[in-house]
Write a protein that holds these residues in place. Structure first.
Motif, short mmCIF file in Angstrom:
data_model
loop_
_atom_site.label_atom_id
_atom_site.label_comp_id
_atom_site.label_asym_id
_atom_site.label_seq_id
_atom_site.Cartn_x
_atom_site.Cartn_y
_atom_site.Cartn_z
N MET A 1 -5.03 15.14 -18.21
CA MET A 1 -5.66 15.12 -16.89
C MET A 1 -6.04 16.54 -16.47
SD MET A 1 -4.15 13.60 -13.32
CE MET A 1 -3.95 12.00 -14.08
N ARG B 1 -9.15 17.73 -18.23
CA ARG B 1 -10.39 17.19 -17.69
C ARG B 1 -10.78 17.91 -16.41
NH1 ARG B 1 -8.09 12.16 -19.32
NH2 ARG B 1 -7.31 11.75 -17.22
N GLN B 2 -9.79 18.23 -15.55
CA GLN B 2 -10.08 18.93 -14.32
C GLN B 2 -10.58 20.35 -14.60
OE1 GLN B 2 -6.33 18.63 -12.35
NE2 GLN B 2 -6.73 16.58 -11.52
N LEU C 1 -15.44 8.76 -23.34
CA LEU C 1 -14.58 9.95 -23.40
C LEU C 1 -15.37 11.21 -23.05
CD1 LEU C 1 -12.52 9.27 -26.68
CD2 LEU C 1 -11.76 9.01 -24.31
N THR D 1 -17.64 11.47 -20.83
CA THR D 1 -17.72 11.58 -19.37
C THR D 1 -16.42 12.09 -18.77
OG1 THR D 1 -16.97 9.29 -18.95
CG2 THR D 1 -19.32 9.62 -19.34
N GLU D 2 -15.31 11.94 -19.50
CA GLU D 2 -14.01 12.42 -19.02
C GLU D 2 -13.62 13.76 -19.65
OE1 GLU D 2 -10.89 9.52 -19.37
OE2 GLU D 2 -11.53 8.64 -17.46
N SER E 1 -12.95 14.47 -22.69
CA SER E 1 -11.87 14.35 -23.67
C SER E 1 -12.39 13.82 -25.00
CB SER E 1 -10.76 13.44 -23.13
OG SER E 1 -11.27 12.15 -22.81
N SER F 1 -6.67 6.50 -22.04
CA SER F 1 -8.12 6.38 -21.84
C SER F 1 -8.64 4.95 -21.95
CB SER F 1 -8.87 7.27 -22.85
OG SER F 1 -8.47 8.61 -22.73
N ARG G 1 -8.93 2.74 -18.76
CA ARG G 1 -10.03 3.17 -17.89
C ARG G 1 -11.38 2.80 -18.49
NH1 ARG G 1 -6.76 7.69 -17.50
NH2 ARG G 1 -8.13 8.93 -18.86
N SER H 1 -14.66 0.76 -16.92
CA SER H 1 -15.74 1.72 -16.72
C SER H 1 -17.09 1.03 -16.59
CB SER H 1 -15.78 2.71 -17.89
OG SER H 1 -16.20 2.06 -19.08
#
Length: 254
Positions: free
Chosen positions: A44, A47-48, A146, A148-149, A151, A230, A233, A237
């Motif tokens: 997490m 990703r941030q 992935l 879009t995140e 990762s 993942s 989610r 999505s």
């Protein structure tokens, strides 16, 4: 009551993974006992950070347009970008990149070649993560999510390990293992995957004599992380829902 400038006590800190603050994340329980929740927290955080770094990089790139010619050379103190020391350095960098690209080959494509998935295929992805990962179309859809995140490196690492397992030439195995380590294991790489210290120690020992199975433990840990973190989610999505809706409409029309 706590005063406005008083720092919260360590016990008041919230826990992000269900464990008490201050405890070693590697001792915290996980769902299957293999991966600590610290890996998910790191995922997490990555990703941030990726979102923040993209914003900062974009801003710096715009500011740097007018300053490209002002970097002085470290050896001759000139302001000319074509000085001899920079030319030699660029030639060395180019040779290094060319050598690595010869081993990497064309690299992992942005999209694997695969037939269009059927409605039954897409339904099966929602029933089993294994079915999603064993079909090229499923990996393509999951990899798009992935990305879009921020990762995607998890899928790239898993695919690189699968490619390594198919190799038989010892010299190529050693070189590919080195590249995988540099790209996905090294803490200096922007594509570093989230692994615990135990798995990293195993990899470091295996790198003394690389084989097709050097990264097996790490690959399994990343596979489990994608499955647990993942995959749920992805099922909720827009990418998956739109694909499911489109195929459903096409099937109804036919």
């Amino acid at each position: 009551m706590r005063m406005g400038d008083e720092q919260p006590a360590p016990g008041d800190q919230p826990s992000f993974n269900g464990c008490d603050q201050g405890k070693d994340p590697q001792l915290c329980p996980s769902i299957d006992g293999d991966i600590p929740m610290g890996s998910e927290r790191m995922e997490m955080r990555k990703r941030q950070m990726s979102v923040h770094q993209e914003t900062v990089s974009s801003s710096q790139a715009q500011q740097g347009v007018g300053n490209r010619g002002s970097n002085a050379c470290c050896f001759c103190w000139c302001c000319c970008c074509s000085c001899s020391c920079l030319t030699v350095r660029n030639q060395e960098d180019e040779r290094t990149r060319r050598s690595s690209n010869e081993i990497r080959g064309p690299g992992i494509p942005n999209c694997e070649e695969s037939p269009s998935p059927t409605l039954e295929d897409v339904y099966s992805w929602g029933q089993s993560f294994d079915k999603l990962m064993t079909t090229p179309a499923g990996r393509n859809a999951f990899r798009e999510f992935l990305r879009t995140e921020f990762s995607e490196e998890n899928m790239l690492f898993w695919m690189a390990c699968e490619d390594l397992k198919k190799e038989a030439n010892k010299n190529v195995i050693e070189e590919k293992a080195r590249l995988i380590y540099e790209d996905y294991i090294s803490i200096l790489s922007p594509k570093e995957v989230s692994l615990d210290s135990r798995v990293r120690e195993v990899i470091n020992r295996n790198m003394l004599e690389p084989s097709q199975h050097t990264f097996d433990d790490a690959q399994l840990q990343i596979y489990t992380l994608m499955h647990r973190d993942s995959y749920p989610r992805f099922m909720n999505s827009v990418i998956y829902k739109n694909l499911l809706q489109t195929l459903s409409e096409n099937t109804a029309e036919s």
